[in-house]
Scaffold this active site. Structure first.
Site, PDB file in Angstrom:
ATOM      1  N   LYS A 146       1.185  -1.354  -0.216  1.00 51.11           N
ATOM      2  CA  LYS A 146      -0.247   0.124   0.310  1.00 51.11           C
ATOM      3  C   LYS A 146       1.185   0.862   0.233  1.00 51.11           C
ATOM      4  O   LYS A 146       1.268   1.625   1.261  1.00 51.11           O
ATOM      5  CB  LYS A 146      -1.002   0.371   1.278  1.00 51.11           C
ATOM      6  CG  LYS A 146      -2.052   1.448   1.137  1.00 51.11           C
ATOM      7  CD  LYS A 146      -2.645   1.737   2.369  1.00 51.11           C
ATOM      8  CE  LYS A 146      -1.216   3.183   2.974  1.00 51.11           C
ATOM      9  NZ  LYS A 146      -1.248   3.687   2.249  1.00 51.11           N
ATOM     10  N   GLU A 180       9.347   0.956  10.711  1.00 47.08           N
ATOM     11  CA  GLU A 180      10.435   2.139  10.662  1.00 47.08           C
ATOM     12  C   GLU A 180       9.483   3.416  11.053  1.00 47.08           C
ATOM     13  O   GLU A 180       8.885   4.038  10.353  1.00 47.08           O
ATOM     14  CB  GLU A 180      10.844   2.142   9.838  1.00 47.08           C
ATOM     15  CG  GLU A 180      12.355   3.499   9.183  1.00 47.08           C
ATOM     16  CD  GLU A 180      11.991   3.972   9.296  1.00 47.08           C
ATOM     17  OE1 GLU A 180      12.436   5.341   9.925  1.00 47.08           O
ATOM     18  OE2 GLU A 180      12.270   4.412   7.640  1.00 47.08           O
ATOM     19  N   CYS A 196      13.160  10.865   7.399  1.00 42.48           N
ATOM     20  CA  CYS A 196      12.913  10.102   9.358  1.00 42.48           C
ATOM     21  C   CYS A 196      14.154  10.120  10.389  1.00 42.48           C
ATOM     22  O   CYS A 196      14.454  10.577  11.076  1.00 42.48           O
ATOM     23  CB  CYS A 196      12.543   9.363   9.459  1.00 42.48           C
ATOM     24  SG  CYS A 196      13.125   7.230   8.698  1.00 42.48           S
ATOM     25  N   GLU A 201       9.322  15.637  14.880  1.00 44.27           N
ATOM     26  CA  GLU A 201       9.765  16.044  13.654  1.00 44.27           C
ATOM     27  C   GLU A 201       9.174  17.365  12.769  1.00 44.27           C
ATOM     28  O   GLU A 201       7.934  18.079  12.596  1.00 44.27           O
ATOM     29  CB  GLU A 201       9.597  14.540  13.050  1.00 44.27           C
ATOM     30  CG  GLU A 201      10.224  13.823  13.253  1.00 44.27           C
ATOM     31  CD  GLU A 201       9.999  12.197  12.254  1.00 44.27           C
ATOM     32  OE1 GLU A 201      11.112  11.825  11.775  1.00 44.27           O
ATOM     33  OE2 GLU A 201       9.152  11.830  12.114  1.00 44.27           O
TER      34      GLU A 201
END
Length: 488
Positions: A185, A261, A295, A392
């Site tokens: 996906k 992750e 990331c 983040e």
């Protein structure tokens, strides 16, 4: 889309349907959704919007293909991956342009990602023929242990928008090498790269049903039934920690193997004995790769007090000289952010830091005009209480905070729920190794600003995830160990 005929051509040539059982098909209800160019805000095309019924069909296809695919010779699976490796390189120009159009990064970075993505196929082609086991005598004698490795089974692979090709090959490479069928996906923002990859894998000889691809605007409605079906045996997810926690809870019902992750909050530490030129170059790599939408991006930059002014001036100069624009334009080094929501978040984080006492050395304000652009920005004196110290940024903003001692900075870097990667710059080898060992992260860049490599085990600790992708560890995530006791 601009009037460039190549842009229209590469978009026209990519499949727009769902890949199920080796065939491109419309969604079961005929639904579609638009894919946008973040540099203009305009629609590029529409692609099929998978339904839960399509998810069920893909699951049946993956399950039906699993037994036969698991029995294929390792060399045959390796050859499929090497064929796909070659095709990616043959089509690197078109694939890079397609990626830039849907994601925004400069063409040079897109080409780099296609080459990086291809390397996962080559690496796992080599691992496919080296899956091993063991044979030993029981410690008490009298019997033998035979240890073998078998594919986990059908896998659900969920990929993010920021590296739309490489995060696909990083999961599909080991799945194919191990003999696992899969359903992928892709992210709603960037499905075109994955659809193009699906066509590459078909042409590379991957059997029908082994790789299924479902772009959708209803990810939860698609993935939860798959995870609780009892057919899927493995989940690999790259994305936010919040979504990861939800998927882990859903995976618990069937006790699935998981690779997660998740988010990062990377610390970037510059000691006073570091080579400042080297540290600035490392910060540029760790911060500005993918326009900061990674990331692994340096999210908190800690600089020893005696050199923070010099470092900040040099970094601000380097950042301010980066050309910003559409990724397809010559010389552009910084493309747009993925959408307006992302840009608004970056601006709010900058405003919060400035309100808390940070000083802007360059950038700091979103420009007017079309597209979701944000200027390369450097802030100094960012307080540890600023939101960007714990959230983040996912944008081209470098926040600098001073420190005095080694113990102080190690404690500050570790003061986060995340633990994906950190970076350390020092010319003192003992200090470098000492700090690297003390930092709570799955990866550390020592005097280097990029750690990603297909041959290395990529992954984090704490809220940054579970398991590893890449390296020898990457294929083990798709293999079960079976022990056979033999009476003698």
């Amino acid at each position: 889309m601009s009037g460039n005929p190549n842009e229209a051509r590469v978009v026209a040539e990519v499949p727009k349907g769902l890949l199920v059982a080796g065939q491109w098909a419309d969604a079961s209800d005929g639904g579609t959704f638009d894919v946008f160019d973040p540099s203009t805000g305009e629609a590029l095309c529409a692609v099929a919007d998978a339904t839960p019924e399509d998810g069920r069909r893909a699951l049946e296809a993956a399950a039906a293909a699993q037994k036969e695919f698991a029995a294929t010779a390792p060399r045959a699976r390796a050859d499929m991956l090497m064929s796909a490796f070659d095709l990616l390189h043959e089509r690197i120009e078109d694939l890079a342009l397609l990626m830039t159009l849907e994601m925004g990064k400069p063409l040079a970075e897109s080409k780099g990602e296609i080459a990086y993505a291809a390397e996962f196929f080559r690496h796992f082609a080599e691992e496919a023929v080296r899956i091993d086991g063991g044979y030993q005598t029981a410690p008490a004698g009298g019997s033998r242990f035979l240890i073998t490795k078998q594919p986990v089974g059908p896998a659900l692979l969920i990929t993010p928008w920021n590296f739309p090709m490489a995060m696909g090959t990083r999961k599909l490479g080991p799945a194919i090498a191990a003999g696992c069928t899969s359903i992928t996906k892709p992210a709603q923002q960037t499905p075109l790269s994955m659809l193009a990859l699906g066509e590459v894998l078909r042409e590379a000889g991957v059997p029908d049903g082994v790789v299924n691809i479902l772009p959708t605007t209803r990810p939860g409605e698609i993935t939860e039934p798959l995870l609780t079906s009892g057919v899927i045996r493995k989940l690999s997810f790259t994305g936010s920690t919040g979504v990861g926690r939800t998927l882990l809870a859903q995976s618990a019902e069937q006790v699935l193997r998981t690779s997660m992750e998740l988010g990062g909050n990377a610390g970037f530490v510059v000691f006073e004995d570091a080579d400042i030129d080297e540290a600035v170059a490392g910060a540029m790599a760790a911060k500005m790769r993918n326009t900061g939408e990674a990331c692994t991006a340096a999210n908190r930059i800690f600089v020893q007090r005696s050199v923070i002014d010099e470092f900040g001036e040099r970094l601000a100069k380097a950042m301010s000289e980066l050309p910003v624009g559409r990724g397809v334009e010559d010389g552009v080094r910084v493309g747009p952010l993925i959408d307006e929501k992302a840009r608004e978040k970056v601006q709010s984080l900058v405003d919060d830091a400035v309100a808390g006492g940070a000083r802007v050395l360059t950038g700091g304000t979103a420009p007017d005009g079309p597209g979701y652009f944000y200027p390369p920005t450097v802030l100094t004196g960012v307080p540890v209480t600023a939101r960007m110290a714990s959230e983040e940024i996912f944008g081209p903003v470098a926040p600098l905070t001073s420190f005095d001692t080694e113990d102080e900075v190690v404690a500050a870097v570790n003061d986060t729920e995340f633990g994906l990667v950190n970076y350390v710059f020092t010319n003192d080898l003992r200090r470098g190794l000492r700090v690297a060992e003390a930092l709570e992260s799955g990866m550390v860049g020592l005097n280097q600003g990029v750690v990603s490599n297909p041959a290395a085990p990529f992954g984090g600790v704490k809220a940054s995830g579970l398991g590893r992708e890449g390296g020898r560890a990457g294929i083990e995530e798709y293999l079960e160990t079976k022990y056979v006791g033999i009476a003698m």
